[in-house]
Enzyme design. Structure first.
Site, PDB file in Angstrom:
ATOM      1  N   TYR A  84      -2.216  -0.799  10.329  1.00 17.75           N
ATOM      2  CA  TYR A  84      -2.261  -0.965   8.874  1.00 17.75           C
ATOM      3  C   TYR A  84      -0.950  -0.482   8.260  1.00 17.75           C
ATOM      4  CZ  TYR A  84      -4.151  -0.976   4.131  1.00 17.75           C
ATOM      5  OH  TYR A  84      -4.360  -1.237   2.801  1.00 17.75           O
ATOM      6  N   SER A 133       0.849  -1.195   0.000  1.00 15.78           N
ATOM      7  CA  SER A 133       0.000   0.000   0.000  1.00 15.78           C
ATOM      8  C   SER A 133       0.877   1.235   0.000  1.00 15.78           C
ATOM      9  CB  SER A 133      -0.885  -0.005   1.251  1.00 15.78           C
ATOM     10  OG  SER A 133      -1.574   1.224   1.401  1.00 15.78           O
TER      11      SER A 133
END
Length: 251
Positions: free
Chosen positions: A156, A143
């Site tokens: 995350y 990501s």
């Protein structure tokens, strides 16, 4: 895309980037194992692939459980005889976004278990099989949050930075074994994770788009194209790389 007849596992393939990747592989005549923790979602994607004259098999697995990942790869090899490509896409976000001091232990543990440990399990077991075969290819879904700071999103961000690091380390270790390992780093992409964020904070829609030079979110299909390209024989000299698809956000 040179992926015809390759045996491909895509985790978290019941929706979003995983579903798009599974369909894109099948479109280019790969044989796809559609894996997800929810069987009905995986079956829906597999049915769509079959309706389009592609080949797909459903296998349920929770990547946070080592024995389930082990079963996934064992069954794939038993069914097809080999494993050419492992796409580690399964991932979750925290239930509550909060600053580090207020971050819940539940959100830390659950996200790390799936996004980081799950990728490790999948890589470990896929690599074991690929070494036996003498070749293989792994594409990890990281990501933009694994390349730059992500506010109120510690687990995350930590997990995606870890995926980038694991990708590079493993790629270096297995380059001489004819196993390539790369990652894609999507920016804000239309997905269940983004929908979840915007359902809680509708005001974030315009704020997020304001920091994307292209002024729009990415599409799962656009990420899928990069995944299939990295997994194809068109990229035989690429390993240990992170491909950023973010509409210019990182600029």
């Amino acid at each position: 895309m040179q992926v015809k007849d390759k045996i491909v596992i895509v985790t978290g393939a019941g929706s979003g980037i995983g579903a798009a990747a599974a369909k894109h592989f099948a479109k280019h005549q790969a044989k796809v194992v559609v894996s997800d923790v929810k069987e009905e979602k995986a079956q829906k994607i597999a049915d769509e692939i079959k309706d389009a004259k592609g080949e797909a098999t459903v296998m349920v697995a929770n990547v946070a459980k080592f024995n389930e990942v082990e079963d996934l790869i064992t069954k794939t090899v038993s069914h097809y005889g080999r494993l050419d490509v492992m796409v580690n896409n399964a991932g979750i976000g925290p239930k509550n976004m909060a600053r580090t001091g207020d971050y819940t232990l539940e959100d830390w543990d659950s996200v790390i278990a799936v996004n980081q440990t799950g990728v490790f399990y999948c890589m470990k077991l896929a690599i074991k099989q690929m070494v036996k075969q003498g070749e293989g290819n792994i594409v990890n879904i990281a990501s933009l949050a694994g390349l730059k700071a992500s506010l109120n999103n510690l687990s995350y961000s930590a997990s995606k930075f870890a995926v980038v690091g694991m990708t590079k380390s493993a790629a270096l270790e297995y380059a001489t074994k004819n196993i390539r390992i790369n990652a894609v780093c999507p920016g804000y992409t239309e997905s269940a994770l983004l929908d979840k964020l915007l359902s809680v904070r509708p005001d974030m829609d315009q704020r997020l788009k304001s920091v994307i030079p292209m002024k729009r979110y990415g599409l799962a299909e656009e990420i899928a194209e990069a995944v299939v390209w990295l997994a194809s024989d068109s990229t035989k000299f690429i390993t240990g790389q992170t491909i950023t698809l973010d509409g210019g956000t990182s600029l």
